[in-house]
Design a protein around this motif. Structure first.
Motif, PDB file in Angstrom:
ATOM      1  N   ARG A  92       0.208   0.001  14.193  1.00 23.47           N
ATOM      2  CA  ARG A  92       0.156  -0.095  12.729  1.00 23.47           C
ATOM      3  C   ARG A  92      -0.531   1.105  12.084  1.00 23.47           C
ATOM      4  O   ARG A  92      -1.123   0.991  11.013  1.00 23.47           O
ATOM      5  N   HIS A  93      -0.453   2.266  12.743  1.00 24.73           N
ATOM      6  CA  HIS A  93      -1.021   3.480  12.156  1.00 24.73           C
ATOM      7  C   HIS A  93       0.032   4.360  11.504  1.00 24.73           C
ATOM      8  O   HIS A  93      -0.316   5.267  10.760  1.00 24.73           O
ATOM      9  N   SER A  94       1.312   4.142  11.789  1.00 22.18           N
ATOM     10  CA  SER A  94       2.357   4.903  11.112  1.00 22.18           C
ATOM     11  C   SER A  94       3.441   3.948  10.659  1.00 22.18           C
ATOM     12  O   SER A  94       3.676   2.905  11.261  1.00 22.18           O
ATOM     13  N   VAL A  95       4.092   4.320   9.568  1.00 21.30           N
ATOM     14  CA  VAL A  95       5.079   3.444   8.958  1.00 21.30           C
ATOM     15  C   VAL A  95       6.239   4.271   8.422  1.00 21.30           C
ATOM     16  O   VAL A  95       6.055   5.409   7.992  1.00 21.30           O
ATOM     17  N   GLY A 121       0.812  -1.218   0.000  1.00 20.95           N
ATOM     18  CA  GLY A 121       0.000   0.000   0.000  1.00 20.95           C
ATOM     19  C   GLY A 121       0.840   1.260   0.000  1.00 20.95           C
ATOM     20  O   GLY A 121       0.599   2.189  -0.777  1.00 20.95           O
ATOM     21  N   CYS A 122       1.851   1.305   0.860  1.00 19.03           N
ATOM     22  CA  CYS A 122       2.718   2.494   0.941  1.00 19.03           C
ATOM     23  C   CYS A 122       3.560   2.667  -0.316  1.00 19.03           C
ATOM     24  O   CYS A 122       3.691   3.765  -0.838  1.00 19.03           O
ATOM     25  N   SER A 123       4.144   1.570  -0.793  1.00 15.15           N
ATOM     26  CA  SER A 123       5.033   1.695  -1.946  1.00 15.15           C
ATOM     27  C   SER A 123       4.264   2.045  -3.219  1.00 15.15           C
ATOM     28  O   SER A 123       4.764   2.798  -4.055  1.00 15.15           O
ATOM     29  N   SER A 124       3.049   1.546  -3.371  1.00 16.35           N
ATOM     30  CA  SER A 124       2.280   1.906  -4.572  1.00 16.35           C
ATOM     31  C   SER A 124       1.877   3.379  -4.536  1.00 16.35           C
ATOM     32  O   SER A 124       1.911   4.060  -5.563  1.00 16.35           O
ATOM     33  N   LYS A 125       1.526   3.885  -3.349  1.00 14.69           N
ATOM     34  CA  LYS A 125       1.198   5.309  -3.216  1.00 14.69           C
ATOM     35  C   LYS A 125       2.442   6.166  -3.501  1.00 14.69           C
ATOM     36  O   LYS A 125       2.359   7.192  -4.167  1.00 14.69           O
ATOM     37  N   LYS A 166       7.771   8.370   5.173  1.00 20.04           N
ATOM     38  CA  LYS A 166       7.034   8.201   6.422  1.00 20.04           C
ATOM     39  C   LYS A 166       5.570   8.471   6.090  1.00 20.04           C
ATOM     40  O   LYS A 166       5.257   9.446   5.416  1.00 20.04           O
ATOM     41  N   ALA A 167       4.703   7.586   6.556  1.00 16.77           N
ATOM     42  CA  ALA A 167       3.287   7.698   6.217  1.00 16.77           C
ATOM     43  C   ALA A 167       2.428   7.335   7.420  1.00 16.77           C
ATOM     44  O   ALA A 167       2.871   6.648   8.335  1.00 16.77           O
ATOM     45  N   VAL A 168       1.197   7.831   7.394  1.00 17.48           N
ATOM     46  CA  VAL A 168       0.203   7.487   8.412  1.00 17.48           C
ATOM     47  C   VAL A 168      -1.007   6.898   7.709  1.00 17.48           C
ATOM     48  O   VAL A 168      -1.311   7.237   6.573  1.00 17.48           O
ATOM     49  N   ARG A 169      -1.714   6.037   8.430  1.00 14.50           N
ATOM     50  CA  ARG A 169      -2.862   5.334   7.857  1.00 14.50           C
ATOM     51  C   ARG A 169      -4.143   6.051   8.199  1.00 14.50           C
ATOM     52  O   ARG A 169      -4.349   6.482   9.334  1.00 14.50           O
ATOM     53  N   ASN A 170      -5.029   6.130   7.235  1.00 19.58           N
ATOM     54  CA  ASN A 170      -6.380   6.636   7.453  1.00 19.58           C
ATOM     55  C   ASN A 170      -7.306   5.454   7.659  1.00 19.58           C
ATOM     56  O   ASN A 170      -7.091   4.381   7.122  1.00 19.58           O
ATOM     57  N   PHE A 211      -5.770  -6.921   7.505  1.00 24.85           N
ATOM     58  CA  PHE A 211      -4.706  -7.270   6.576  1.00 24.85           C
ATOM     59  C   PHE A 211      -5.253  -7.734   5.224  1.00 24.85           C
ATOM     60  O   PHE A 211      -4.519  -7.798   4.253  1.00 24.85           O
ATOM     61  N   LEU A 212      -6.543  -8.048   5.156  1.00 27.56           N
ATOM     62  CA  LEU A 212      -7.141  -8.506   3.907  1.00 27.56           C
ATOM     63  C   LEU A 212      -7.597  -7.364   3.009  1.00 27.56           C
ATOM     64  O   LEU A 212      -7.821  -7.571   1.827  1.00 27.56           O
ATOM     65  N   GLN A 213      -7.718  -6.154   3.565  1.00 23.86           N
ATOM     66  CA  GLN A 213      -8.213  -5.044   2.764  1.00 23.86           C
ATOM     67  C   GLN A 213      -7.110  -4.019   2.511  1.00 23.86           C
ATOM     68  O   GLN A 213      -6.174  -3.905   3.267  1.00 23.86           O
ATOM     69  N   GLN A 214      -7.255  -3.306   1.419  1.00 26.08           N
ATOM     70  CA  GLN A 214      -6.294  -2.259   1.067  1.00 26.08           C
ATOM     71  C   GLN A 214      -6.502  -1.071   1.997  1.00 26.08           C
ATOM     72  O   GLN A 214      -7.618  -0.651   2.244  1.00 26.08           O
ATOM     73  N   ARG A 215      -5.407  -0.525   2.502  1.00 22.92           N
ATOM     74  CA  ARG A 215      -5.486   0.607   3.410  1.00 22.92           C
ATOM     75  C   ARG A 215      -5.103   1.873   2.682  1.00 22.92           C
ATOM     76  O   ARG A 215      -4.336   1.852   1.727  1.00 22.92           O
ATOM     77  N   ASP A 216      -5.624   2.986   3.165  1.00 27.55           N
ATOM     78  CA  ASP A 216      -5.317   4.281   2.584  1.00 27.55           C
ATOM     79  C   ASP A 216      -4.230   4.945   3.419  1.00 27.55           C
ATOM     80  O   ASP A 216      -4.402   5.133   4.627  1.00 27.55           O
ATOM     81  N   TRP A 217      -3.113   5.285   2.812  1.00 26.07           N
ATOM     82  CA  TRP A 217      -1.968   5.870   3.500  1.00 26.07           C
ATOM     83  C   TRP A 217      -1.753   7.296   3.012  1.00 26.07           C
ATOM     84  O   TRP A 217      -1.863   7.571   1.821  1.00 26.07           O
TER      85      TRP A 217
END
Length: 191
Positions: free
Chosen positions: A98-101, A59-63, A119-123, A131-137
């Motif tokens: 698992r809210h920041s990476v 998710g992070c790398s694709s964004k 550095k990213a944070v999750r919405n 873990f089964l769904q795509q997260r928005d970062w």
């Protein structure tokens, strides 16, 4: 007579030893089942954690790659197409439930290579099967260290700010700005 007593002694001891072996065998099979259950549970937990980390990385790398593809400075530095490097050269640090990476991974272009640091944070909210769904970062900070080979000497190393951070004072020299231009690392001042 002596032979009969000796044989009866062995017969009696053999039956009592077989009863003991049956009891030990029952306890041994229970122990093996308990160890198997614990190993399977731990292995499953590790596998789920690894899947969750892989989901976060993707998710992070694709964004991040979306932003890199739109960065004029990155395209000028390493050319097009820009591709993500191998996943096993990436690093991932997850914190705050698992809210920041913090993530680093290689990028490759026809004119050079680089390493993206972000550095990213999750919405969004947590769910049981998150873990089964795509997260928005939301990417807060993203820089690239780009290595460009040169024909006239050593290779150049550039630091490119790929973040789209709005700068409150674009006129100052110390601010990173949003001009998205490569900057050469400064030499330390001699005192």
């Amino acid at each position: 007579m002596f032979a009969r007593r000796l044989s009866s002694l062995f017969k009696g001891s053999s039956t009592s030893s077989s009863d003991k072996a049956a009891k030990v065998g029952t306890l041994g099979s229970f122990g093996r089942k308990a160890v198997s259950f614990v190993l399977i549970t731990v292995t499953g937990g590790v596998a789920l954690s690894a899947l969750d980390d892989l989901s976060i990385y993707r998710g992070c790398s694709s964004k991040a790659m979306e932003k890199v593809m739109n960065s004029k400075a990155m395209i000028e530095a390493i050319g097009e197409p820009i591709e993500k490097g191998p996943w096993y050269n990436a690093s991932l640090a997850v914190s705050h439930q698992r809210h920041s990476v913090s993530c680093s991974f290689p990028v490759i272009g026809p004119q050079g290579t680089g390493i993206l640091h972000l550095k990213a944070v999750r919405n969004g909210e947590d769910s049981m099967f998150g873990f089964l769904q795509q997260r928005d970062w939301d990417i807060l900070i993203m820089d690239a260290l780009v290595h460009v080979p040169s024909n006239e000497g050593p290779q150049q190393t550039l630091r490119i700010n790929v973040s789209n951070i709005v700068d409150p004072s674009p006129g100052t020299d110390d601010s990173p700005g949003t001009d998205d231009k490569p900057s050469v690392p400064r030499e330390p001042e001699k005192s």
